[in-house]
Design a protein around this motif. Structure first.
Motif, PDB file in Angstrom:
ATOM      1  N   ASN A  66       0.857  -1.179   0.000  1.00  0.00           N
ATOM      2  CA  ASN A  66       0.000   0.000   0.000  1.00  0.00           C
ATOM      3  C   ASN A  66       0.891   1.226   0.000  1.00  0.00           C
ATOM      4  O   ASN A  66       1.880   1.278   0.735  1.00  0.00           O
ATOM      5  CB  ASN A  66      -0.892   0.036   1.238  1.00  0.00           C
ATOM      6  CG  ASN A  66      -2.185  -0.694   1.034  1.00  0.00           C
ATOM      7  OD1 ASN A  66      -2.660  -0.838  -0.077  1.00  0.00           O
ATOM      8  ND2 ASN A  66      -2.764  -1.168   2.117  1.00  0.00           N
TER       9      ASN A  66
ATOM     10  N   SER B 115      -6.160   4.309  -5.263  1.00  0.00           N
ATOM     11  CA  SER B 115      -7.042   4.275  -4.104  1.00  0.00           C
ATOM     12  C   SER B 115      -8.276   5.112  -4.387  1.00  0.00           C
ATOM     13  O   SER B 115      -8.228   6.102  -5.121  1.00  0.00           O
ATOM     14  CB  SER B 115      -6.323   4.796  -2.856  1.00  0.00           C
ATOM     15  OG  SER B 115      -5.973   6.141  -3.035  1.00  0.00           O
TER      16      SER B 115
ATOM     17  N   MET C 228      -2.500   0.917  -4.230  1.00  0.00           N
ATOM     18  CA  MET C 228      -1.763  -0.333  -4.062  1.00  0.00           C
ATOM     19  C   MET C 228      -0.917  -0.629  -5.295  1.00  0.00           C
ATOM     20  O   MET C 228      -1.345  -0.390  -6.424  1.00  0.00           O
ATOM     21  CB  MET C 228      -2.707  -1.502  -3.833  1.00  0.00           C
ATOM     22  CG  MET C 228      -1.943  -2.781  -3.647  1.00  0.00           C
ATOM     23  SD  MET C 228      -2.715  -4.173  -2.823  1.00  0.00           S
ATOM     24  CE  MET C 228      -4.280  -4.361  -3.523  1.00  0.00           C
TER      25      MET C 228
END
Length: 70
Positions: free
Chosen positions: A19, A58, A24
């Protein structure tokens, strides 16, 4: 070298999943080795033969799909 790393999710000789502050990252390859991990400086160093790097952005709560499926 990867910067902005907040957490290592999975690691073995073929796959590394981390992360970052922007999403990611999944790295696939052969003989992958994590040489340096410094979460204070958000840095990760990986050695080996890298075949692919996949970035998954994200999502925030303002994401279109999130608005549809509340």
């Amino acid at each position: 070298n990867i910067s902005g790393v907040s957490d290592v999710i999975n690691f073995d000789e073929q796959t590394v999943c981390v992360n970052t502050n922007l999403g990611m990252i999944t790295i696939k390859g052969y003989n992958l080795k994590m040489n340096k991990l410094n979460l204070d400086n958000t840095e990760l160093m990986i050695d080996g033969e890298i075949v692919s790097i996949v970035y998954s952005e994200s999502y925030s709560k303002t994401n279109f799909l999130h608005k549809i499926f509340k």
